[in-house]
Scaffold this active site. Structure first.
Site, PDB file in Angstrom:
ATOM      1  N   HIS A   1      59.160  21.458  47.913  1.00 48.54           N
ATOM      2  CA  HIS A   1      59.468  21.661  46.498  1.00 48.54           C
ATOM      3  C   HIS A   1      59.491  20.309  45.776  1.00 48.54           C
ATOM      4  O   HIS A   1      60.470  19.575  45.860  1.00 48.54           O
ATOM      5  CB  HIS A   1      60.813  22.383  46.336  1.00 48.54           C
ATOM      6  CG  HIS A   1      60.756  23.797  46.777  1.00 48.54           C
ATOM      7  ND1 HIS A   1      61.026  24.184  48.064  1.00 48.54           N
ATOM      8  CD2 HIS A   1      60.438  24.922  46.093  1.00 48.54           C
ATOM      9  CE1 HIS A   1      60.894  25.491  48.163  1.00 48.54           C
ATOM     10  NE2 HIS A   1      60.539  25.970  46.974  1.00 48.54           N
TER      11      HIS A   1
ATOM     12  N   ASP B   1      60.623  21.033  53.595  1.00 45.99           N
ATOM     13  CA  ASP B   1      60.644  21.516  52.213  1.00 45.99           C
ATOM     14  C   ASP B   1      59.573  20.797  51.391  1.00 45.99           C
ATOM     15  O   ASP B   1      59.474  19.580  51.424  1.00 45.99           O
ATOM     16  CB  ASP B   1      62.034  21.271  51.618  1.00 45.99           C
ATOM     17  CG  ASP B   1      62.310  22.087  50.374  1.00 45.99           C
ATOM     18  OD1 ASP B   1      61.354  22.437  49.658  1.00 45.99           O
ATOM     19  OD2 ASP B   1      63.492  22.368  50.122  1.00 45.99           O
TER      20      ASP B   1
END
Length: 146
Positions: free
Chosen positions: A16, A14
């Site tokens: 983000h 991930d």
């Protein structure tokens, strides 16, 4: 009183980063010492950082939906490293698709997480639970639920 230390980061593949940076600033503002590992963090990196910093808690974020896969075995890895009592939190969009949060929470608690937060949880909520779980101050717990 000595500041409590948190290790935070975004697990797995991930990337983000924005929410992670917001959490970092909120936790620092709330008086915590925060070790921010950034994005694409492995379980090993969380554990090593927790050992090196003598952390009180590990907070795992995930937004790409694969947190359930990425988090599996983290509690066991902590125990193997001598971090049996470390507080484990997880939050964000941690599963694929729309699933009842009660089911998601149960699965993550069965994996050894102490607290599980759904998408959209505000940082203040997490901070209230951290203060309660780490026994910081005389928090008014009337607005905190289990």
């Amino acid at each position: 009183m000595e500041k409590k230390t948190l290790v935070i980061g975004v697990i797995g593949a991930d990337v983000h980063a924005i929410g992670n940076k917001i959490l970092y600033h909120c936790f620092v503002e709330a008086g915590f010492n925060v070790i921010n590992l950034g994005v694409m963090v492995s379980q090993v990196e969380y554990v090593e950082a927790a050992i090196e910093s003598n952390a009180d808690a590990i907070l795992v974020s995930s937004l790409y939906g694969h947190g359930e896969i990425d988090c599996r075995g983290l509690r066991e890895r902590c125990i193997e490293a001598g971090l049996r009592e470390i507080l484990l939190y997880v939050g964000g969009n941690i599963v694929v698709g729309k699933q009842p949060f009660e089911d998601v929470e149960k699965r993550f608690k069965n994996m050894g997480f102490d607290r599980v937060f759904p998408p959209g949880t505000d940082p203040e909520t997490t901070i209230k639970f951290l203060k309660r779980d780490l026994k910081i101050g005389e928090e008014d717990e009337s607005n905190i639920t289990n």
